[in-house]
Scaffold this motif. Structure first.
Motif, short mmCIF file in Angstrom:
data_model
loop_
_atom_site.label_atom_id
_atom_site.label_comp_id
_atom_site.label_asym_id
_atom_site.label_seq_id
_atom_site.Cartn_x
_atom_site.Cartn_y
_atom_site.Cartn_z
N LYS B 2 63.60 -3.69 -21.83
CA LYS B 2 64.42 -3.11 -20.76
C LYS B 2 65.73 -3.90 -20.62
O LYS B 2 65.70 -5.13 -20.52
N ILE B 3 66.83 -3.19 -20.59
CA ILE B 3 68.14 -3.85 -20.55
C ILE B 3 68.98 -3.30 -19.40
O ILE B 3 69.26 -2.10 -19.35
N ALA B 4 69.36 -4.18 -18.49
CA ALA B 4 70.25 -3.79 -17.39
C ALA B 4 71.70 -3.86 -17.87
O ALA B 4 72.04 -4.75 -18.67
N TYR B 5 72.53 -2.97 -17.41
CA TYR B 5 73.96 -3.06 -17.72
C TYR B 5 74.78 -2.60 -16.52
O TYR B 5 74.28 -1.89 -15.64
N ILE B 32 77.76 -6.35 -10.60
CA ILE B 32 77.38 -7.43 -11.51
C ILE B 32 76.25 -8.28 -10.93
O ILE B 32 75.28 -8.57 -11.62
N PRO B 33 76.31 -8.68 -9.62
CA PRO B 33 75.15 -9.42 -9.07
C PRO B 33 73.84 -8.61 -9.16
O PRO B 33 72.80 -9.18 -9.48
N ASP B 34 73.89 -7.30 -8.93
CA ASP B 34 72.68 -6.48 -9.06
C ASP B 34 72.12 -6.55 -10.48
O ASP B 34 70.91 -6.64 -10.68
N CYS B 35 73.00 -6.47 -11.48
CA CYS B 35 72.57 -6.57 -12.89
C CYS B 35 71.85 -7.89 -13.13
O CYS B 35 70.79 -7.93 -13.76
N ILE B 36 72.43 -8.99 -12.64
CA ILE B 36 71.88 -10.32 -12.93
C ILE B 36 70.59 -10.54 -12.14
O ILE B 36 69.62 -11.11 -12.65
N VAL B 48 73.39 -7.10 -19.54
CA VAL B 48 74.69 -7.17 -20.21
C VAL B 48 75.80 -6.91 -19.17
O VAL B 48 75.80 -5.88 -18.50
N VAL B 49 76.70 -7.88 -19.05
CA VAL B 49 77.79 -7.78 -18.07
C VAL B 49 79.10 -8.23 -18.72
O VAL B 49 79.09 -9.05 -19.64
#
Lengths: 285, 285
Positions: B2-5, B32-36, B48-49
């Motif tokens: 699973k990959i967040a972007y 970006i904070p939600d992704c991390i 990935v950001v």
């Protein structure tokens, strides 16, 4: 003297300018490039724009515009504490615990993040174009139980009641503002002066040899010229190409500063002196 | 995997992730904070950001979040060309010279500033939350003669017609994306690999003696360890206090890198290794 500043009225920049220039004709502009262009066209004699915040870092548009677009000079630096307050319409002054919405600029909301989280979790937060615009909205909508976050100048201008003061999370929050002029000059202001500084913008030799930045810092280090800041910004010629902004705690008059700059140029660096100026502290009230 | 972007779908980050991970389950997040945070909570295996753009510079929220908020690692870097195109609803494909409005993210509008100035001066420009959101708006409003600026992926997703391609002003425009993981790792991807890098976050000794940064750079310079980037960001402990992010064109395996880091720590610096990883080039199509 005509002075452009980043508006609108009652912005943090307006507060700093008002304290620094007691008899100037102050003219607000909407964007940082607009402020700087008003200077280059001769419409104003000085321009004041934010340069760096203690939490957010440098203001990239200011730094990039000064490097890439114009040839102007810093004549003074204003360091101003940033205090955020919660303010409501006086009609709602006794009922402000049941707010439906809190408005402010995204930076101000971020600076009060913990306060808002622990005090008003679940309340809708709305971004405005400035802290001052949020205060104006609140003043124009007494029927809504809405609050703004901003400075005391905005509360005064729009007749709002400050119901909680100093709600920002970090109490060492300051912003540096640059006073800009078309000519090389050093402005003497009626504020507390803390030190003298010089700001240089340095481009490394285009052969980009490893260690070039180390060599630049050596030129200052062995002369015991203290750097209070170094920052890199894109040259806009490709990923990985930067210029450097260096603040030296020293005027440009001394033989050591002259020696350092002459040698950097002899090594192939391009050195642009952005200004040699005094740093002043702006009082809160 | 699973990959967040950083979304929404058809964003530039989405394009890069899709090229880099052919069999991943890709999940968009709004900020970006939600992704991390999706990574730190275990919801995803990689995030990935965007880390830096060739014109705009570093993405401060990414850099600051990696230093101040979380303990995650860079496992790969994706370098992607940023190409902007003008796109309209296919119903208006023959009448797009008479546009009433052009929409896009503020960065995309800025990247096409000269094109827009010379080609569409006077036409209203409207900011959207992303290039992809602008494309969606255009697809949902065939009755308005409005255009979006964005990438070819957004044109494909929303069925728009690209009427002018590569309208960005600077043709060396690239963005660096960081692939993040909870664990130290080095991702091997099916893309062209260009080099190996290590990224360090360094805090200087708290006594803040002049020349400390020069000393740090010396540790790399005399070992001929080439730095491709150095950047300062606020420590958030007061104006003038910074940490430094340094990219070294070298893996962490060698004895020289280990020697440099050990000595910096012995001198009182705090050194955090953000990652030792390969750099990959993302194709446009």
């Amino acid at each position: 003297m005509k002075i452009a500043y980043l508006g609108p009225e009652a912005s943090f920049t307006h507060h700093a300018v008002q304290k620094a220039f007691e008899n100037g004709q102050l003219i607000p502009f909407t964007t940082i490039p607009d402020c700087i262009e008003a200077l280059t066209t001769g419409e104003v004699d000085r321009t004041v724009v934010p340069l760096e915040n203690a939490l957010e870092g440098s203001v990239p548009i200011t730094v990039d515009y000064l490097f890439h677009e114009v040839d102007v000079h810093i004549t003074a630096e204003l360091v101003s504490p940033i205090e955020q307050h919660l303010m409501v319409h006086p009609h709602n002054g006794n009922d402000w615990e049941n707010l439906t919405k809190i408005m402010s600029h995204s930076h101000a909301l971020a600076q009060c993040h913990k306060y808002l989280y622990y005090r008003f979790r679940g309340i809708s937060l709305e971004q405005s174009t400035s802290t001052s615009a949020a205060a104006r909205y609140v003043s124009e909508h007494p029927e809504e139980n809405v609050a703004a976050i901003g400075n005391s100048m905005a509360a005064g201008k729009y007749g709002l009641k400050m119901v909680e003061e100093n709600i920002h999370d970090f109490h060492f929050n300051h912003t540096r503002f640059a006073v800009l002029s078309r000519d090389k000059a050093t402005d003497i202001l009626l504020l507390e002066e803390t030190s003298h500084k010089s700001t240089l913008m340095i481009t490394l030799p285009s052969d980009d040899r490893p260690g070039a930045l180390h060599q630049v810092l050596s030129a200052f280090s062995w002369r015991q010229l203290s750097l209070s800041k170094i920052e890199s910004r894109p040259l806009k010629t490709g990923l990985g190409n930067y210029f450097f902004i260096i603040d030296v705690e020293q005027s440009m008059d001394g033989v050591l500063m002259k020696g350092a700059v002459d040698e950097l140029e002899a090594l192939g660096c391009t050195v642009k002196l952005l200004g040699s100026y005094h740093k002043y502290t702006v009082p809160t009230n």
